[in-house]
Structure formats: C-alpha cells, structure tokens
Scaffold this motif. Structure first.
Motif, PDB file in Angstrom:
ATOM      1  N   ALA A  19      26.790  45.306  44.958  1.00  0.00           N
ATOM      2  CA  ALA A  19      27.809  45.865  44.042  1.00  0.00           C
ATOM      3  C   ALA A  19      29.049  44.976  44.027  1.00  0.00           C
ATOM      4  CB  ALA A  19      28.164  47.291  44.470  1.00  0.00           C
ATOM      5  N   THR A  20      29.429  44.474  45.191  1.00  0.00           N
ATOM      6  CA  THR A  20      30.610  43.603  45.273  1.00  0.00           C
ATOM      7  C   THR A  20      30.378  42.312  44.496  1.00  0.00           C
ATOM      8  OG1 THR A  20      31.125  44.494  47.440  1.00  0.00           O
ATOM      9  CG2 THR A  20      32.130  42.390  46.903  1.00  0.00           C
ATOM     10  N   TYR A  21      29.204  41.725  44.650  1.00  0.00           N
ATOM     11  CA  TYR A  21      28.881  40.481  43.926  1.00  0.00           C
ATOM     12  C   TYR A  21      28.799  40.742  42.413  1.00  0.00           C
ATOM     13  CZ  TYR A  21      28.322  37.220  47.798  1.00  0.00           C
ATOM     14  OH  TYR A  21      28.576  36.366  48.861  1.00  0.00           O
ATOM     15  N   ARG A  22      28.291  41.917  42.032  1.00  0.00           N
ATOM     16  CA  ARG A  22      28.237  42.256  40.597  1.00  0.00           C
ATOM     17  C   ARG A  22      29.642  42.266  40.003  1.00  0.00           C
ATOM     18  NH1 ARG A  22      24.321  46.985  41.001  1.00  0.00           N
ATOM     19  NH2 ARG A  22      22.340  46.022  40.489  1.00  0.00           N
ATOM     20  N   THR A  23      30.553  42.918  40.720  1.00  0.00           N
ATOM     21  CA  THR A  23      31.935  43.000  40.244  1.00  0.00           C
ATOM     22  C   THR A  23      32.539  41.604  40.127  1.00  0.00           C
ATOM     23  OG1 THR A  23      32.143  45.128  41.337  1.00  0.00           O
ATOM     24  CG2 THR A  23      34.201  44.010  40.767  1.00  0.00           C
ATOM     25  N   ALA A  24      32.296  40.775  41.129  1.00  0.00           N
ATOM     26  CA  ALA A  24      32.857  39.417  41.116  1.00  0.00           C
ATOM     27  C   ALA A  24      32.263  38.581  39.974  1.00  0.00           C
ATOM     28  CB  ALA A  24      32.604  38.738  42.462  1.00  0.00           C
ATOM     29  N   LEU A  25      30.970  38.743  39.725  1.00  0.00           N
ATOM     30  CA  LEU A  25      30.326  37.969  38.654  1.00  0.00           C
ATOM     31  C   LEU A  25      30.832  38.432  37.293  1.00  0.00           C
ATOM     32  CD1 LEU A  25      28.340  35.734  37.953  1.00  0.00           C
ATOM     33  CD2 LEU A  25      26.486  37.402  38.017  1.00  0.00           C
ATOM     34  N   SER A  26      31.029  39.736  37.132  1.00  0.00           N
ATOM     35  CA  SER A  26      31.579  40.243  35.870  1.00  0.00           C
ATOM     36  C   SER A  26      32.980  39.703  35.652  1.00  0.00           C
ATOM     37  CB  SER A  26      31.644  41.774  35.872  1.00  0.00           C
ATOM     38  OG  SER A  26      30.369  42.296  36.049  1.00  0.00           O
ATOM     39  N   ALA A  27      33.780  39.664  36.705  1.00  0.00           N
ATOM     40  CA  ALA A  27      35.155  39.167  36.591  1.00  0.00           C
ATOM     41  C   ALA A  27      35.151  37.696  36.181  1.00  0.00           C
ATOM     42  CB  ALA A  27      35.898  39.352  37.907  1.00  0.00           C
ATOM     43  N   LEU A  28      34.236  36.937  36.736  1.00  0.00           N
ATOM     44  CA  LEU A  28      34.120  35.519  36.409  1.00  0.00           C
ATOM     45  C   LEU A  28      33.709  35.363  34.940  1.00  0.00           C
ATOM     46  CD1 LEU A  28      34.540  33.262  38.467  1.00  0.00           C
ATOM     47  CD2 LEU A  28      32.067  33.097  38.714  1.00  0.00           C
ATOM     48  N   ALA A  29      32.791  36.220  34.496  1.00  0.00           N
ATOM     49  CA  ALA A  29      32.293  36.168  33.124  1.00  0.00           C
ATOM     50  C   ALA A  29      33.386  36.526  32.127  1.00  0.00           C
ATOM     51  CB  ALA A  29      31.110  37.115  32.956  1.00  0.00           C
ATOM     52  N   CYS A  30      34.367  37.314  32.554  1.00  0.00           N
ATOM     53  CA  CYS A  30      35.450  37.736  31.656  1.00  0.00           C
ATOM     54  C   CYS A  30      36.499  36.657  31.510  1.00  0.00           C
ATOM     55  CB  CYS A  30      36.106  39.012  32.163  1.00  0.00           C
ATOM     56  SG  CYS A  30      35.029  40.424  31.995  1.00  0.00           S
ATOM     57  N   GLY A  31      36.363  35.571  32.265  1.00  0.00           N
ATOM     58  CA  GLY A  31      37.367  34.504  32.208  1.00  0.00           C
ATOM     59  C   GLY A  31      37.274  33.673  30.941  1.00  0.00           C
ATOM     60  N   GLY A  32      36.338  33.995  30.040  1.00  0.00           N
ATOM     61  CA  GLY A  32      36.220  33.251  28.785  1.00  0.00           C
ATOM     62  C   GLY A  32      35.114  32.230  28.850  1.00  0.00           C
ATOM     63  N   PRO A  33      34.693  31.718  27.691  1.00  0.00           N
ATOM     64  CA  PRO A  33      33.524  30.838  27.628  1.00  0.00           C
ATOM     65  C   PRO A  33      33.678  29.554  28.442  1.00  0.00           C
ATOM     66  CG  PRO A  33      34.678  30.925  25.505  1.00  0.00           C
ATOM     67  CD  PRO A  33      35.289  31.973  26.383  1.00  0.00           C
ATOM     68  N   GLU A  34      34.920  29.073  28.617  1.00  0.00           N
ATOM     69  CA  GLU A  34      35.063  27.823  29.353  1.00  0.00           C
ATOM     70  C   GLU A  34      35.089  28.034  30.860  1.00  0.00           C
ATOM     71  OE1 GLU A  34      37.220  25.339  25.895  1.00  0.00           O
ATOM     72  OE2 GLU A  34      38.245  25.549  27.806  1.00  0.00           O
ATOM     73  N   SER A  35      35.559  29.196  31.285  1.00  0.00           N
ATOM     74  CA  SER A  35      35.715  29.381  32.721  1.00  0.00           C
ATOM     75  C   SER A  35      34.664  30.295  33.323  1.00  0.00           C
ATOM     76  CB  SER A  35      37.102  29.950  33.026  1.00  0.00           C
ATOM     77  OG  SER A  35      37.272  31.135  32.324  1.00  0.00           O
ATOM     78  N   GLY A  36      33.881  30.975  32.495  1.00  0.00           N
ATOM     79  CA  GLY A  36      32.948  31.935  33.090  1.00  0.00           C
ATOM     80  C   GLY A  36      31.572  31.913  32.464  1.00  0.00           C
ATOM     81  N   PRO A  37      30.584  32.442  33.186  1.00  0.00           N
ATOM     82  CA  PRO A  37      29.239  32.573  32.645  1.00  0.00           C
ATOM     83  C   PRO A  37      29.186  33.734  31.665  1.00  0.00           C
ATOM     84  CG  PRO A  37      29.353  33.522  34.830  1.00  0.00           C
ATOM     85  CD  PRO A  37      30.708  32.957  34.547  1.00  0.00           C
ATOM     86  N   SER A  38      28.149  33.796  30.833  1.00  0.00           N
ATOM     87  CA  SER A  38      27.973  34.957  29.988  1.00  0.00           C
ATOM     88  C   SER A  38      26.985  35.888  30.648  1.00  0.00           C
ATOM     89  CB  SER A  38      27.481  34.522  28.606  1.00  0.00           C
ATOM     90  OG  SER A  38      26.301  33.775  28.747  1.00  0.00           O
ATOM     91  N   ALA A  39      27.489  37.007  31.136  1.00  0.00           N
ATOM     92  CA  ALA A  39      26.656  37.931  31.908  1.00  0.00           C
ATOM     93  C   ALA A  39      25.818  38.810  30.992  1.00  0.00           C
ATOM     94  CB  ALA A  39      27.534  38.801  32.789  1.00  0.00           C
ATOM     95  N   SER A  40      24.615  39.149  31.428  1.00  0.00           N
ATOM     96  CA  SER A  40      23.788  40.098  30.663  1.00  0.00           C
ATOM     97  C   SER A  40      23.202  41.117  31.611  1.00  0.00           C
ATOM     98  CB  SER A  40      22.667  39.359  29.946  1.00  0.00           C
ATOM     99  OG  SER A  40      21.844  38.718  30.896  1.00  0.00           O
TER     100      SER A  40
END
Ligand code: AR6
Length: 191
Positions: free
Chosen positions: A170-191
C-alpha cells in the motif's frame, strides 16, 4: 499496480521474492555478504549453498560490500538466473546520507543488471526491515531511482517490486501514484 515508463514497466506486487522468475532478484544484503535474516535469509535458504559459496569467493577477492554498493552471483536453486546482493543503509534519522546511499544501492543493482544484459529484475523493499528505514521515504527513493534509470539507456524492460506485507504494498502504491502525478516529464503513467 503497473506504471509505464515509455515501453518499459514498473510493477508492484505482494509476495515472496524467492519465487520470482525475473532474470535476477535483488537481495537486501549486509556488507559481510555472508547472509542474515529477513529477505537475505529467505534467499539463501531457498537458493541453497551455491549462492553463499559465490558470496564467499567475492568477499575473498574484492572484500566486503559497503552500503550503497551491490554484487552479482549465481542463483543456486532459485528460478531466476542471478541474485544481485545490494547493501542499503542503516537508518540513523536521515541526516547521515541515508537517502543517497539507498538510491545508490538501487542504481548499483540496475547497473549490474545492464552489464549482464538482463531484461527483468525484482526488488524487495531494501533497508525497511532490520535496517529501519521508514517505508514511505524508502518507497519514494526506490521508485524514483528505478523510474529515472528506465528513462535512460538500459536493457531492462520490467522492474517488479515484490513486497512482503500488504501494508508495504500500500505504501509503494501511494508513492508510485504520487510519482505519476508529477506530470508526463517527471512521472510514469500509472494504470
Ligand atoms: N520476499 C520479499 N520481501 C521480503 C521477504 C521475502 N521472502 N522476507 C522479508 N522481506 P530486511 P533490510 C521484506 O530486514 O532492512 C538482513 O539480516 C521485509 O518485510 O530483509 O535491508 C541482512 O543480512 C522488508 O519489507 O532487509 C542485513 O543484515 C524488506 O524485505 C539486514 O537484514 C527488507 O527487510 C538488511 O536489512
């Protein structure tokens, strides 16, 4: 949960990393390389004595493995081809370079995987067990470092984080979502 980094992918899953069939799995080792508890103990138990023998030979030839570094060995009886032994930092409160050392442990592992032309890699949550690194901060460092590596030149197409506890997942999910919200240049696109 998966996040695409261009044509590459970061996956999060709950489980026992010793069952993974990725090209390599990463061990959260200590500097001695001679085994221990936690995921280290599980890998040596499941993989058998061949892995420890390789670790002993490396120790004899190159010495101990300091925090932030990693070495690669055979995988004994495991289903993967290699074990990468990465040494994370012990948590001392955060002001002793822990974040840089943790990032370096991940980077060293990714570099070794590239040197061996590997395509898939599984990581545990390095340093967040016996070494006491707070999980949310460690998850952010781990995911950012892997994301940055996958955005560059690499043979790796798939990185899985295999997390032992539901709470860690759950902690890693939250962190990955936060990274994905950083925008197309700074984050992955989560699905
Ligand atoms: N699969 C995936 N994750 C696991 C497994 C497993 N089979 N077993 C435990 N974990 P730790 P550290 C998780 O303590 O903090 C060792 O003694 C665990 O729940 O293994 O880097 C070494 O020899 C936690 O989330 O590693 C070192 O001395 C994560 O793996 C020291 O511990 C890391 O916990 C390294 O400490």
């Amino acid at each position: 949960m998966k996040a695409a980094i261009g044509a590459r992918v970061i996956e999060l899953t709950r489980g026992d990393i010793t069952h993974e069939t990725t090209d390599a799995i990463v061990n959260a080792a200590n500097s001695s390389l001679l085994g221990g508890g936690g995921v280290d103990g599980a890998i040596h138990r499941a993989g058998g004595p061949e892995i420890l023998e390789a670790c002993k030979q490396l120790r004899a030839s190159t010495g101990t493995c300091p925090p932030g570094h990693a070495v690669i060995t055979n995988a004994g009886r495991l289903a993967c081809r290699y074990v990468i032994h990465a040494v994370g930092p012990v948590w001392h409160g955060g002001a002793r370079g822990e974040a840089e050392l943790l990032a370096s442990a991940y980077r060293s592992s990714l570099r070794l995987a590239d040197e061996h032309g590997l395509r898939s890699l599984a990581f545990p949550s390095i340093s967040t067990g016996a070494y006491g690194y707070p999980e949310p901060a460690a998850a952010d460092v781990a995911l950012r470092t892997v994301r940055d590596h996958l955005m560059g030149e690499t043979s790796i197409t798939q990185v899985r984080f295999v997390l032992f506890a539901e709470t860690t997942l759950a902690t890693y999910r939250t962190a990955l979502s936060a990274l994905a919200c950083g925008g197309p240049e700074s984050g992955p696109s989560a699905s």
